[in-house]
Scaffold this motif. Structure first.
Motif, PDB file in Angstrom:
ATOM      1  N   SER A 128      -3.733  -5.730  -9.631  1.00 16.94           N
ATOM      2  CA  SER A 128      -4.531  -4.539  -9.929  1.00 16.94           C
ATOM      3  C   SER A 128      -5.874  -4.870 -10.598  1.00 16.94           C
ATOM      4  O   SER A 128      -6.877  -4.196 -10.364  1.00 16.94           O
ATOM      5  CB  SER A 128      -3.733  -3.574 -10.816  1.00 16.94           C
ATOM      6  OG  SER A 128      -3.381  -4.201 -12.049  1.00 16.94           O
ATOM      7  N   LYS A 129      -5.918  -5.906 -11.425  1.00 18.11           N
ATOM      8  CA  LYS A 129      -7.155  -6.227 -12.136  1.00 18.11           C
ATOM      9  C   LYS A 129      -8.236  -6.773 -11.208  1.00 18.11           C
ATOM     10  O   LYS A 129      -9.403  -6.866 -11.590  1.00 18.11           O
ATOM     11  CB  LYS A 129      -6.880  -7.219 -13.258  1.00 18.11           C
ATOM     12  CG  LYS A 129      -6.534  -8.634 -12.819  1.00 18.11           C
ATOM     13  CD  LYS A 129      -6.346  -9.553 -14.027  1.00 18.11           C
ATOM     14  CE  LYS A 129      -6.042 -10.984 -13.621  1.00 18.11           C
ATOM     15  NZ  LYS A 129      -5.883 -11.879 -14.784  1.00 18.11           N
ATOM     16  N   TYR A 130      -7.850  -7.106  -9.977  1.00 21.05           N
ATOM     17  CA  TYR A 130      -8.824  -7.619  -9.014  1.00 21.05           C
ATOM     18  C   TYR A 130      -9.417  -6.500  -8.153  1.00 21.05           C
ATOM     19  O   TYR A 130     -10.180  -6.762  -7.228  1.00 21.05           O
ATOM     20  CB  TYR A 130      -8.174  -8.676  -8.111  1.00 21.05           C
ATOM     21  CG  TYR A 130      -7.843  -9.951  -8.856  1.00 21.05           C
ATOM     22  CD1 TYR A 130      -8.794 -10.951  -9.020  1.00 21.05           C
ATOM     23  CD2 TYR A 130      -6.588 -10.132  -9.421  1.00 21.05           C
ATOM     24  CE1 TYR A 130      -8.506 -12.114  -9.712  1.00 21.05           C
ATOM     25  CE2 TYR A 130      -6.278 -11.293 -10.126  1.00 21.05           C
ATOM     26  CZ  TYR A 130      -7.243 -12.274 -10.269  1.00 21.05           C
ATOM     27  OH  TYR A 130      -6.944 -13.425 -10.967  1.00 21.05           O
ATOM     28  N   ASN A 131      -9.067  -5.254  -8.463  1.00 25.66           N
ATOM     29  CA  ASN A 131      -9.575  -4.073  -7.748  1.00 25.66           C
ATOM     30  C   ASN A 131      -9.186  -4.094  -6.268  1.00 25.66           C
ATOM     31  O   ASN A 131      -9.890  -4.679  -5.427  1.00 25.66           O
ATOM     32  CB  ASN A 131     -11.090  -3.938  -7.887  1.00 25.66           C
ATOM     33  CG  ASN A 131     -11.509  -3.676  -9.324  1.00 25.66           C
ATOM     34  OD1 ASN A 131     -10.780  -3.061 -10.089  1.00 25.66           O
ATOM     35  ND2 ASN A 131     -12.681  -4.167  -9.688  1.00 25.66           N
ATOM     36  N   ILE A 132      -8.087  -3.458  -5.975  1.00 24.06           N
ATOM     37  CA  ILE A 132      -7.564  -3.396  -4.608  1.00 24.06           C
ATOM     38  C   ILE A 132      -8.397  -2.404  -3.795  1.00 24.06           C
ATOM     39  O   ILE A 132      -8.530  -1.238  -4.150  1.00 24.06           O
ATOM     40  CB  ILE A 132      -6.086  -2.970  -4.614  1.00 24.06           C
ATOM     41  CG1 ILE A 132      -5.245  -4.006  -5.378  1.00 24.06           C
ATOM     42  CG2 ILE A 132      -5.568  -2.811  -3.189  1.00 24.06           C
ATOM     43  CD1 ILE A 132      -3.810  -3.587  -5.629  1.00 24.06           C
ATOM     44  N   VAL A 133      -8.956  -2.885  -2.705  1.00 21.04           N
ATOM     45  CA  VAL A 133      -9.766  -2.042  -1.817  1.00 21.04           C
ATOM     46  C   VAL A 133      -8.880  -1.352  -0.787  1.00 21.04           C
ATOM     47  O   VAL A 133      -9.032  -0.176  -0.491  1.00 21.04           O
ATOM     48  CB  VAL A 133     -10.847  -2.891  -1.108  1.00 21.04           C
ATOM     49  CG1 VAL A 133     -11.635  -2.033  -0.118  1.00 21.04           C
ATOM     50  CG2 VAL A 133     -11.772  -3.528  -2.136  1.00 21.04           C
ATOM     51  N   ASP A 134      -7.921  -2.083  -0.246  1.00 22.71           N
ATOM     52  CA  ASP A 134      -7.046  -1.539   0.795  1.00 22.71           C
ATOM     53  C   ASP A 134      -5.808  -2.416   0.891  1.00 22.71           C
ATOM     54  O   ASP A 134      -5.846  -3.602   0.548  1.00 22.71           O
ATOM     55  CB  ASP A 134      -7.784  -1.508   2.143  1.00 22.71           C
ATOM     56  CG  ASP A 134      -6.980  -0.816   3.232  1.00 22.71           C
ATOM     57  OD1 ASP A 134      -6.249   0.137   2.902  1.00 22.71           O
ATOM     58  OD2 ASP A 134      -7.083  -1.224   4.407  1.00 22.71           O
ATOM     59  N   MET A 135      -4.715  -1.821   1.329  1.00 19.23           N
ATOM     60  CA  MET A 135      -3.528  -2.624   1.580  1.00 19.23           C
ATOM     61  C   MET A 135      -2.606  -1.880   2.536  1.00 19.23           C
ATOM     62  O   MET A 135      -2.658  -0.657   2.651  1.00 19.23           O
ATOM     63  CB  MET A 135      -2.795  -2.966   0.281  1.00 19.23           C
ATOM     64  CG  MET A 135      -2.199  -1.813  -0.475  1.00 19.23           C
ATOM     65  SD  MET A 135      -1.464  -2.403  -2.024  1.00 19.23           S
ATOM     66  CE  MET A 135      -0.364  -1.023  -2.401  1.00 19.23           C
ATOM     67  N   GLY A 136      -1.777  -2.632   3.247  1.00 12.10           N
ATOM     68  CA  GLY A 136      -0.860  -2.020   4.203  1.00 12.10           C
ATOM     69  C   GLY A 136      -0.189  -3.082   5.044  1.00 12.10           C
ATOM     70  O   GLY A 136      -0.551  -4.263   5.009  1.00 12.10           O
ATOM     71  N   ARG A 137       0.784  -2.657   5.800  1.00 10.69           N
ATOM     72  CA  ARG A 137       1.500  -3.604   6.653  1.00 10.69           C
ATOM     73  C   ARG A 137       0.701  -3.939   7.897  1.00 10.69           C
ATOM     74  O   ARG A 137      -0.065  -3.122   8.399  1.00 10.69           O
ATOM     75  CB  ARG A 137       2.873  -3.052   7.021  1.00 10.69           C
ATOM     76  CG  ARG A 137       3.733  -2.924   5.783  1.00 10.69           C
ATOM     77  CD  ARG A 137       5.178  -2.615   6.076  1.00 10.69           C
ATOM     78  NE  ARG A 137       5.877  -2.620   4.786  1.00 10.69           N
ATOM     79  CZ  ARG A 137       6.394  -3.681   4.208  1.00 10.69           C
ATOM     80  NH1 ARG A 137       6.344  -4.846   4.825  1.00 10.69           N
ATOM     81  NH2 ARG A 137       6.979  -3.615   3.038  1.00 10.69           N
ATOM     82  N   VAL A 138       0.885  -5.115   8.403  1.00  6.61           N
ATOM     83  CA  VAL A 138       0.229  -5.559   9.621  1.00  6.61           C
ATOM     84  C   VAL A 138       1.122  -5.152  10.791  1.00  6.61           C
ATOM     85  O   VAL A 138       2.261  -5.593  10.889  1.00  6.61           O
ATOM     86  CB  VAL A 138       0.016  -7.085   9.626  1.00  6.61           C
ATOM     87  CG1 VAL A 138      -0.628  -7.520  10.939  1.00  6.61           C
ATOM     88  CG2 VAL A 138      -0.838  -7.508   8.438  1.00  6.61           C
TER      89      VAL A 138
END
Length: 299
Positions: free
Chosen positions: A273-283
């Protein structure tokens, strides 16, 4: 806990829902998935007590929505897709007005508003009229209003529609937070990749009927893809070391593809979280793959 028991809804000859049943347990996020017109919003409105079922009932914390509506909905927070409020009124004034329905004094309501507006990113906009709020801000205000009574259960009906990535991340993280607090959350969305990130179980509805209910573990095992992607504002060696705890990471720019992902989305999100999540999801969305297969079988 939200317990939906054989609810049906008819509008003349149109059958909007037929014998819909499921339970959302405490400390659980349940995804509610279906095409437009499948009956998701009708279900939500019946649970919230704004629409009467033709038959069946809903219990919220053991209270019947049809027979004990006041007690039932006191333990429910509802954020609809398109919140409808009096537009030509200041946000704080309207919040205080709504709090009055729960027997909360004006001073106490203002204190609660300060806490919730701060937590939900609305600080400094308390005196703005609601007509000047963006769509995302209106949804955050609807959320603040839904939290007045500190309910144990929440309904999120397509809240991700029309939001920017920051707004989507806000509701994703909120759902995970509510789950950790032991709340029951029913979350409908067309953004299936986000439901994969937060849901424990998925209920599939099609043409007013429940056609399948699956845990996310069952979905992961039955679908073909088992890789997860996460994009950060910055990536360093520490990030990759963290990612290795969740599978076999490979770096593509600022996006990490974790092959053989172990499924702990909440843990990964918290760790990075401290790295600032821009996007995430399954491939290769597992949920999307199963959803369209189920729908295709019933066309």
């Amino acid at each position: 806990m939200i317990k939906v028991m054989n609810i049906s809804k008819r509008y003349g000859k149109l059958i909007a829902l037929q014998d819909v049943s499921f339970t959302v347990n405490d400390g659980e996020v349940m995804g509610y998935v279906g095409l437009n017109g499948a009956g998701k919003t009708t279900t939500m409105e019946i649970i919230a007590g704004v629409t009467e079922p033709t038959s069946g009932d809903v219990e919220i914390e053991g209270h019947s929505v049809t027979k004990e509506k006041k007690e039932a909905v006191r333990n429910l927070g509802w954020v609809p897709e398109l919140p409808i409020f009096e537009q030509d009124v200041k946000a704080l004034d309207y919040f205080v007005y709504l709090a009055g329905f729960y027997g909360i004094s004006k001073d106490e309501a203002k204190k609660k508003a300060e806490e919730l507006f701060s937590a939900l990113g609305l600080s400094g906009r308390e005196k703005d009229k609601l007509k000047n709020y963006s769509q995302g801000m209106k949804k955050r205000f609807a959320l603040a209003a839904s939290m007045i009574s500190d309910p144990k259960n929440f309904l999120f009906d397509e809240v991700l529609n029309g939001l920017d990535p920051e707004g989507i991340a806000f509701f994703r993280d909120l759902a995970i937070k509510l789950k950790k607090e032991g709340k029951a959350v029913l979350f409908s969305s067309h953004v299936l990749s986000e439901l994969e990130n937060i849901a424990d179980r998925i209920v599939f509805i099609h043409k007013g009927r429940i056609i399948k209910e699956m845990t996310m573990e069952e979905i992961r095992k039955s679908a073909s893809a088992n890789a997860f992607r996460i994009t950060l504002e910055k990536v360093d060696n520490e990030v990759m070391d963290i990612a290795k705890k969740y599978g076999n990471p490979k770096l593509q720019g600022n996006t990490i593809i974790i092959e053989g992902f172990n499924g702990d989305v909440a843990g990964l999100s918290s760790a990075l979280s401290k790295y600032n999540i821009v996007d995430m999801g399954r491939v290769g969305s597992n949920l999307e793959e199963i959803f369209f297969k189920l729908i295709g079988e019933r066309q």
